[in-house]
Design an enzyme around this catalytic site. Sequence first.
Site, mmCIF file in Angstrom:
data_model
loop_
_atom_site.group_PDB
_atom_site.id
_atom_site.type_symbol
_atom_site.label_atom_id
_atom_site.label_comp_id
_atom_site.label_asym_id
_atom_site.label_seq_id
_atom_site.Cartn_x
_atom_site.Cartn_y
_atom_site.Cartn_z
ATOM 1 N N TRP A 1 -10.440 -8.832 2.836
ATOM 2 C CA TRP A 1 -11.190 -9.198 1.635
ATOM 3 C C TRP A 1 -11.249 -10.716 1.450
ATOM 4 O O TRP A 1 -12.205 -11.231 0.896
ATOM 5 C CB TRP A 1 -10.556 -8.564 0.392
ATOM 6 C CG TRP A 1 -10.666 -7.082 0.300
ATOM 7 C CD1 TRP A 1 -11.657 -6.393 -0.329
ATOM 8 C CD2 TRP A 1 -9.765 -6.094 0.818
ATOM 9 N NE1 TRP A 1 -11.415 -5.041 -0.248
ATOM 10 C CE2 TRP A 1 -10.270 -4.828 0.451
ATOM 11 C CE3 TRP A 1 -8.564 -6.136 1.544
ATOM 12 C CZ2 TRP A 1 -9.636 -3.627 0.783
ATOM 13 C CZ3 TRP A 1 -7.931 -4.953 1.880
ATOM 14 C CH2 TRP A 1 -8.465 -3.715 1.511
ATOM 15 N N ASP B 1 -14.905 -1.479 -4.389
ATOM 16 C CA ASP B 1 -14.720 -2.839 -4.922
ATOM 17 C C ASP B 1 -16.004 -3.307 -5.591
ATOM 18 O O ASP B 1 -15.978 -3.858 -6.695
ATOM 19 C CB ASP B 1 -14.371 -3.829 -3.789
ATOM 20 C CG ASP B 1 -13.059 -3.526 -3.095
ATOM 21 O OD1 ASP B 1 -12.053 -3.316 -3.799
ATOM 22 O OD2 ASP B 1 -13.024 -3.509 -1.840
ATOM 23 N N HIS C 1 -6.157 -6.080 -3.522
ATOM 24 C CA HIS C 1 -6.968 -6.213 -2.305
ATOM 25 C C HIS C 1 -7.122 -7.664 -1.842
ATOM 26 O O HIS C 1 -7.812 -7.929 -0.866
ATOM 27 C CB HIS C 1 -8.325 -5.516 -2.471
ATOM 28 C CG HIS C 1 -8.208 -4.031 -2.349
ATOM 29 N ND1 HIS C 1 -9.218 -3.169 -2.649
ATOM 30 C CD2 HIS C 1 -7.170 -3.247 -1.937
ATOM 31 C CE1 HIS C 1 -8.823 -1.911 -2.437
ATOM 32 N NE2 HIS C 1 -7.577 -1.935 -2.013
ATOM 33 N N ARG D 1 0.833 -1.212 0.000
ATOM 34 C CA ARG D 1 0.000 0.000 0.000
ATOM 35 C C ARG D 1 0.869 1.264 0.000
ATOM 36 O O ARG D 1 0.546 2.251 -0.666
ATOM 37 C CB ARG D 1 -0.941 -0.026 1.207
ATOM 38 C CG ARG D 1 -1.948 1.088 1.201
ATOM 39 C CD ARG D 1 -3.114 0.824 2.146
ATOM 40 N NE ARG D 1 -4.012 1.951 2.118
ATOM 41 C CZ ARG D 1 -4.143 2.839 3.114
ATOM 42 N NH1 ARG D 1 -3.467 2.681 4.240
ATOM 43 N NH2 ARG D 1 -4.960 3.855 2.996
ATOM 44 N N HIS E 1 0.553 4.071 -2.847
ATOM 45 C CA HIS E 1 0.193 5.466 -2.539
ATOM 46 C C HIS E 1 1.331 6.436 -2.881
ATOM 47 O O HIS E 1 1.077 7.603 -3.151
ATOM 48 C CB HIS E 1 -0.210 5.607 -1.070
ATOM 49 C CG HIS E 1 -1.623 5.201 -0.822
ATOM 50 N ND1 HIS E 1 -2.392 5.719 0.200
ATOM 51 C CD2 HIS E 1 -2.441 4.330 -1.470
ATOM 52 C CE1 HIS E 1 -3.599 5.165 0.169
ATOM 53 N NE2 HIS E 1 -3.642 4.314 -0.824
HETATM 54 FE FE1 CCH Z 1 -6.349 -0.309 -1.544
HETATM 55 N N1 CCH Z 1 -7.303 0.199 0.173
HETATM 56 N N2 CCH Z 1 -7.604 0.913 -2.586
HETATM 57 N N3 CCH Z 1 -5.307 -0.662 -3.228
HETATM 58 N N4 CCH Z 1 -5.038 -1.379 -0.465
HETATM 59 C C1 CCH Z 1 -6.995 -0.246 1.435
HETATM 60 C C2 CCH Z 1 -6.046 -1.169 1.777
HETATM 61 C C3 CCH Z 1 -5.149 -1.720 0.852
HETATM 62 C C4 CCH Z 1 -8.651 1.622 -2.077
HETATM 63 C C5 CCH Z 1 -8.963 1.781 -0.732
HETATM 64 C C6 CCH Z 1 -8.333 1.093 0.290
HETATM 65 C C7 CCH Z 1 -5.578 -0.179 -4.477
HETATM 66 C C8 CCH Z 1 -6.748 0.505 -4.848
HETATM 67 C C9 CCH Z 1 -7.655 1.020 -3.954
HETATM 68 C C10 CCH Z 1 -3.979 -2.089 -0.991
HETATM 69 C C11 CCH Z 1 -3.490 -2.013 -2.276
HETATM 70 C C12 CCH Z 1 -4.107 -1.314 -3.299
HETATM 71 C C13 CCH Z 1 -7.865 0.377 2.374
HETATM 72 C C14 CCH Z 1 -7.836 0.157 3.880
HETATM 73 C C15 CCH Z 1 -8.695 1.202 1.677
HETATM 74 C C16 CCH Z 1 -9.806 2.070 2.232
HETATM 75 C C17 CCH Z 1 -6.757 1.002 4.541
HETATM 76 C C18 CCH Z 1 -6.687 0.756 6.034
HETATM 77 O O1 CCH Z 1 -7.703 0.988 6.707
HETATM 78 O O2 CCH Z 1 -5.617 0.328 6.503
HETATM 79 C C19 CCH Z 1 -9.421 2.198 -3.154
HETATM 80 C C20 CCH Z 1 -10.663 3.064 -3.021
HETATM 81 C C21 CCH Z 1 -8.815 1.815 -4.304
HETATM 82 C C22 CCH Z 1 -9.305 2.158 -5.674
HETATM 83 O O3 CCH Z 1 -9.035 1.449 -6.614
HETATM 84 C C23 CCH Z 1 -4.503 -0.489 -5.359
HETATM 85 C C24 CCH Z 1 -4.427 -0.046 -6.831
HETATM 86 C C25 CCH Z 1 -3.568 -1.191 -4.637
HETATM 87 C C26 CCH Z 1 -2.238 -1.738 -5.056
HETATM 88 C C27 CCH Z 1 -1.956 -2.075 -6.297
HETATM 89 C C28 CCH Z 1 -3.432 -2.958 0.036
HETATM 90 C C29 CCH Z 1 -2.290 -3.957 -0.130
HETATM 91 C C30 CCH Z 1 -4.169 -2.719 1.193
HETATM 92 C C31 CCH Z 1 -4.007 -3.397 2.565
HETATM 93 C C32 CCH Z 1 -3.144 -2.557 3.465
HETATM 94 C C33 CCH Z 1 -2.927 -3.145 4.838
HETATM 95 O O4 CCH Z 1 -2.462 -2.400 5.705
HETATM 96 O O5 CCH Z 1 -3.203 -4.323 5.073
#
Ligand code: CCH
Length: 287
Positions: A179, A228, A163, A34, A38
């Site tokens: 997820w 999603d 995700h 993540r 970002h």
């Molecule tokens: Fe995401 N993501 N993401 N995401 N994401 C969150 C967590 C992860 C969105 C929203 C969220 C991508 C695209 C999107 C990861 C990778 C990717 C969370 C929870 C949200 C909200 C954060 C928390 O509370 O810690 C949205 C909207 C989009 C739109 O498309 C993309 C692209 C990627 C990478 C290629 C990963 C990995 C996580 C898990 C992080 C963790 O701390 O476990």
Amino acid sequence: MSPKGDFAAVRKDIKALLNQPEYDDGSAGPVLVRLAWHSSGTYDIRTDTGGSNGAGMRYEIEGGDPANAGLQHARVLLEPVKAAHPWITYADLWTLAGKVALEEAGGPEIAWQGGRTDYVDDSKIKEIRGRLPDAAQGSDHLRNIFYRMGFNDQEIVALSGAHTLGRCHGDRSGFEGKWVNNPTRFSNQYFKLLSTLEWEPRTLASGVKQFGYTDEDTETELMMLPSDMALLADKGFEPWVKKYGADKELFFKDFAAVFAKLMELGIKRNERGEVTNLDNEKGGYIS
Ligand code: CCH
């Protein structure tokens, strides 16, 4: 201390910190993925600003964007690696950590090149907030955000497959849960579950709305973000959700390509692979 440019030594140190028995589901991998995403996903193709160069999240203006809540955990975790290899830039370290985390989670090999530089101050990151996607929104928003980075519908869906990893944290994004059942193993499970389970709208005690599925047999609670679910309800996205759910090899191939592209957003290279849009005097080395 490893010599300048010894990325293999950095990779080894990143691998060594992935296993974190006390943290979340036992791995730091998901939050590192993540962080990499970002750090890159701020790119704007029209103005050629944002992207993985600069490591702007070190500054409040970008690091303090509510979209980046929680990513300080990932950055702090990487500090010992930076200390052991001070020649590496944060911009390279963060993107390399995402690549290593994905590969170690069983994902495809991701092409990656070094050479990013770190901003020396925050003057280039004034307009950066609000560029990352909002999980409460739908497909128009996803297209606005990801087209701005230069991605198409297929690439948006492939990227969303990340995700499979990790979870949402109430104290970071407001959303809660994971997820898939095994959130430290990269797979196409996200697409399978998204398209086959009966997702129900759920409102958390905080008032945040998401989707949930409770497996009565295993008493497992899984979740989907509104963003999603938007992939399922959209004519341009839904066919790709189905394809990736049915074909893991196709998903791995497409994901590897699109994640490599994501890591390169905002980076310009010459024919030798050296970065030409440097932001400080130190950069320019290649892996
Ligand atoms: Fe995401 N993501 N993401 N995401 N994401 C969150 C967590 C992860 C969105 C929203 C969220 C991508 C695209 C999107 C990861 C990778 C990717 C969370 C929870 C949200 C909200 C954060 C928390 O509370 O810690 C949205 C909207 C989009 C739109 O498309 C993309 C692209 C990627 C990478 C290629 C990963 C990995 C996580 C898990 C992080 C963790 O701390 O476990």
